[in-house]
Design a protein around this motif. Sequence first.
Motif, PDB file in Angstrom:
ATOM      1  N   PRO A  27       0.828  -1.206   0.000  1.00  0.00           N
ATOM      2  CA  PRO A  27       0.000   0.000   0.000  1.00  0.00           C
ATOM      3  C   PRO A  27       0.862   1.256   0.000  1.00  0.00           C
ATOM      4  CG  PRO A  27      -0.762  -1.587   1.647  1.00  0.00           C
ATOM      5  CD  PRO A  27       0.575  -2.063   1.162  1.00  0.00           C
ATOM      6  N   ASP A  28       0.278   2.377  -0.429  1.00  0.00           N
ATOM      7  CA  ASP A  28       1.012   3.638  -0.380  1.00  0.00           C
ATOM      8  C   ASP A  28       1.393   3.949   1.058  1.00  0.00           C
ATOM      9  OD1 ASP A  28      -1.114   5.738   0.793  1.00  0.00           O
ATOM     10  OD2 ASP A  28      -2.169   4.371  -0.560  1.00  0.00           O
ATOM     11  N   GLN A  29       2.332   4.867   1.223  1.00  0.00           N
ATOM     12  CA  GLN A  29       2.909   5.136   2.541  1.00  0.00           C
ATOM     13  C   GLN A  29       1.864   5.527   3.578  1.00  0.00           C
ATOM     14  OE1 GLN A  29       6.021   8.054   2.441  1.00  0.00           O
ATOM     15  NE2 GLN A  29       6.592   7.771   4.568  1.00  0.00           N
ATOM     16  N   GLU A  30       0.923   6.384   3.180  1.00  0.00           N
ATOM     17  CA  GLU A  30      -0.086   6.836   4.122  1.00  0.00           C
ATOM     18  C   GLU A  30      -0.981   5.683   4.579  1.00  0.00           C
ATOM     19  OE1 GLU A  30      -3.753  10.117   4.414  1.00  0.00           O
ATOM     20  OE2 GLU A  30      -2.424  10.084   2.682  1.00  0.00           O
ATOM     21  N   SER A  31      -1.421   4.863   3.632  1.00  0.00           N
ATOM     22  CA  SER A  31      -2.277   3.728   3.974  1.00  0.00           C
ATOM     23  C   SER A  31      -1.523   2.705   4.816  1.00  0.00           C
ATOM     24  CB  SER A  31      -2.810   3.064   2.707  1.00  0.00           C
ATOM     25  OG  SER A  31      -3.619   3.944   1.966  1.00  0.00           O
ATOM     26  N   ALA A  32      -0.288   2.434   4.425  1.00  0.00           N
ATOM     27  CA  ALA A  32       0.513   1.469   5.174  1.00  0.00           C
ATOM     28  C   ALA A  32       0.740   1.936   6.605  1.00  0.00           C
ATOM     29  CB  ALA A  32       1.852   1.250   4.467  1.00  0.00           C
ATOM     30  N   HIS A  33       1.002   3.232   6.777  1.00  0.00           N
ATOM     31  CA  HIS A  33       1.200   3.776   8.122  1.00  0.00           C
ATOM     32  C   HIS A  33      -0.054   3.583   8.964  1.00  0.00           C
ATOM     33  CE1 HIS A  33       2.413   6.526  11.335  1.00  0.00           C
ATOM     34  NE2 HIS A  33       1.205   7.078  11.216  1.00  0.00           N
ATOM     35  N   TYR A  34      -1.206   3.860   8.363  1.00  0.00           N
ATOM     36  CA  TYR A  34      -2.451   3.726   9.123  1.00  0.00           C
ATOM     37  C   TYR A  34      -2.713   2.263   9.482  1.00  0.00           C
ATOM     38  CZ  TYR A  34      -7.270   4.437  10.571  1.00  0.00           C
ATOM     39  OH  TYR A  34      -8.431   4.467  11.304  1.00  0.00           O
ATOM     40  N   MET A  35      -2.505   1.361   8.520  1.00  0.00           N
ATOM     41  CA  MET A  35      -2.733  -0.060   8.782  1.00  0.00           C
ATOM     42  C   MET A  35      -1.801  -0.584   9.877  1.00  0.00           C
ATOM     43  SD  MET A  35      -3.006  -1.537   4.885  1.00  0.00           S
ATOM     44  CE  MET A  35      -4.211  -0.927   3.705  1.00  0.00           C
ATOM     45  N   ALA A  83      -8.187  -9.455   2.023  1.00  0.00           N
ATOM     46  CA  ALA A  83      -6.730  -9.515   1.921  1.00  0.00           C
ATOM     47  C   ALA A  83      -6.132  -9.938   3.255  1.00  0.00           C
ATOM     48  CB  ALA A  83      -6.167  -8.164   1.492  1.00  0.00           C
ATOM     49  N   THR A  84      -4.900 -10.413   3.182  1.00  0.00           N
ATOM     50  CA  THR A  84      -4.187 -10.868   4.376  1.00  0.00           C
ATOM     51  C   THR A  84      -2.853 -10.139   4.467  1.00  0.00           C
ATOM     52  OG1 THR A  84      -5.177 -13.068   4.150  1.00  0.00           O
ATOM     53  CG2 THR A  84      -3.256 -12.870   5.589  1.00  0.00           C
ATOM     54  N   VAL A  85      -2.502  -9.691   5.657  1.00  0.00           N
ATOM     55  CA  VAL A  85      -1.209  -9.038   5.857  1.00  0.00           C
ATOM     56  C   VAL A  85      -0.112 -10.092   5.769  1.00  0.00           C
ATOM     57  CG1 VAL A  85       0.238  -7.716   7.436  1.00  0.00           C
ATOM     58  CG2 VAL A  85      -2.229  -7.248   7.304  1.00  0.00           C
ATOM     59  N   LEU A  86       0.832  -9.896   4.824  1.00  0.00           N
ATOM     60  CA  LEU A  86       1.945 -10.835   4.648  1.00  0.00           C
ATOM     61  C   LEU A  86       3.163 -10.413   5.448  1.00  0.00           C
ATOM     62  CD1 LEU A  86       2.011 -11.703   0.837  1.00  0.00           C
ATOM     63  CD2 LEU A  86       1.157 -13.098   2.722  1.00  0.00           C
ATOM     64  N   ASP A  87       3.376  -9.110   5.537  1.00  0.00           N
ATOM     65  CA  ASP A  87       4.593  -8.601   6.179  1.00  0.00           C
ATOM     66  C   ASP A  87       4.279  -7.302   6.885  1.00  0.00           C
ATOM     67  OD1 ASP A  87       7.122  -7.997   6.996  1.00  0.00           O
ATOM     68  OD2 ASP A  87       8.032  -8.050   5.001  1.00  0.00           O
ATOM     69  N   ALA A  88       4.611  -7.221   8.144  1.00  0.00           N
ATOM     70  CA  ALA A  88       4.430  -5.999   8.922  1.00  0.00           C
ATOM     71  C   ALA A  88       5.652  -5.808   9.806  1.00  0.00           C
ATOM     72  CB  ALA A  88       3.162  -6.074   9.769  1.00  0.00           C
ATOM     73  N   THR A  89       6.806  -5.828   9.147  1.00  0.00           N
ATOM     74  CA  THR A  89       8.076  -5.740   9.855  1.00  0.00           C
ATOM     75  C   THR A  89       8.712  -4.385   9.630  1.00  0.00           C
ATOM     76  OG1 THR A  89       8.417  -8.097   9.479  1.00  0.00           O
ATOM     77  CG2 THR A  89      10.318  -6.814  10.199  1.00  0.00           C
ATOM     78  N   GLY A  90       8.894  -3.614  10.706  1.00  0.00           N
ATOM     79  CA  GLY A  90       9.509  -2.306  10.577  1.00  0.00           C
ATOM     80  C   GLY A  90       8.757  -1.429   9.603  1.00  0.00           C
ATOM     81  N   ALA A  91       9.486  -0.901   8.614  1.00  0.00           N
ATOM     82  CA  ALA A  91       8.860  -0.023   7.631  1.00  0.00           C
ATOM     83  C   ALA A  91       8.190  -0.802   6.506  1.00  0.00           C
ATOM     84  CB  ALA A  91       9.915   0.922   7.044  1.00  0.00           C
ATOM     85  N   ARG A  92       8.355  -2.121   6.503  1.00  0.00           N
ATOM     86  CA  ARG A  92       7.795  -2.940   5.436  1.00  0.00           C
ATOM     87  C   ARG A  92       6.357  -3.317   5.771  1.00  0.00           C
ATOM     88  NH1 ARG A  92      11.715  -7.863   4.530  1.00  0.00           N
ATOM     89  NH2 ARG A  92      10.197  -8.244   2.856  1.00  0.00           N
ATOM     90  N   PHE A  93       5.493  -3.244   4.755  1.00  0.00           N
ATOM     91  CA  PHE A  93       4.107  -3.653   4.958  1.00  0.00           C
ATOM     92  C   PHE A  93       3.576  -4.142   3.621  1.00  0.00           C
ATOM     93  CE2 PHE A  93      -0.393  -3.502   5.770  1.00  0.00           C
ATOM     94  CZ  PHE A  93      -0.493  -3.806   7.126  1.00  0.00           C
ATOM     95  N   ALA A  94       3.140  -5.379   3.572  1.00  0.00           N
ATOM     96  CA  ALA A  94       2.643  -5.968   2.330  1.00  0.00           C
ATOM     97  C   ALA A  94       1.397  -6.784   2.615  1.00  0.00           C
ATOM     98  CB  ALA A  94       3.707  -6.856   1.687  1.00  0.00           C
ATOM     99  N   ILE A  95       0.491  -6.812   1.638  1.00  0.00           N
ATOM    100  CA  ILE A  95      -0.733  -7.596   1.775  1.00  0.00           C
ATOM    101  C   ILE A  95      -0.916  -8.458   0.535  1.00  0.00           C
ATOM    102  CG2 ILE A  95      -1.826  -5.859   3.232  1.00  0.00           C
ATOM    103  CD1 ILE A  95      -3.462  -4.966   0.818  1.00  0.00           C
ATOM    104  N   GLN A  96      -1.637  -9.556   0.699  1.00  0.00           N
ATOM    105  CA  GLN A  96      -1.957 -10.426  -0.423  1.00  0.00           C
ATOM    106  C   GLN A  96      -3.473 -10.479  -0.589  1.00  0.00           C
ATOM    107  OE1 GLN A  96      -0.925 -14.638  -0.163  1.00  0.00           O
ATOM    108  NE2 GLN A  96      -0.575 -14.683  -2.376  1.00  0.00           N
TER     109      GLN A  96
END
Length: 242
Positions: A20-28, A52-65
């Motif tokens: 997600p974009d930085q703003e959305s990722a920060h909020y999530m 969707a499922t959160v795959l990675d929420a480590t530090g500044a990294r945030f990814a969803i599938q």
Amino acid sequence: MRISRFYLPVKLTAGSTLTPDQESAHYMHTVLRLQKGAQLSVFNGDGEEYTATVLDATGARFAIQLGAVPTSVDRESGLHTHLGLGISRGERMDLAIQKAVELGANIITPLFTERCVVQLNAARKQQRWQHWFKVIQSACEQCGRNRIPELRQPQELAEWIPGQQGLRLLLDPLNGKRLTELSPAAGLVILSGPEGGFSDKERTFALQAGFTGLRLGPRILRTETAALAALAAVQTLWGDLG
């Protein structure tokens, strides 16, 4: 348990992984504290939504599938409404736009009127438009709409009025008709004034252009209340709230 919904203005493909974009990722990640394995729902305005499922929420990294199959859910009213909204100050305008989205408005046009107390140059006009669009985005996330209402650029009332078609209603607390005196229409335009109301000149211009005055009871409603009361009333009589 209800899962959080997010508007992501990107192409969504079944089974894909995205950041997600930085703003959305920060909020999530920071505000909602979603961790790996958490479920959420995402949509991009095309009418479909994905689990969707959160795959990675480590530090500044945030990814969803995204899930393998999108869900098409139509939460749009069969009554198409265009709200012409006199621009008011700060939270009043935000509230009116937010609730208009929840009440099913399809198009919202902010309008400059004679008694408008908000003055915007070109730069501030664009800033306010972007702010109002975020209000719309958040309202869609909250209320479940998968299509984003159209937010048009702020416009002068005198330029906006002549281009409107269909059943056109001018909110008029003094001389308007009651909704029960009017016939439903597939398309509806509602014109709601700013904090100081419309001038006599503006009211006359709108009526001569084919608008019908609408009176919402014997009390004078504030600008943010009037627009929302009108939307709720027409949705109850002719839309999907009845």
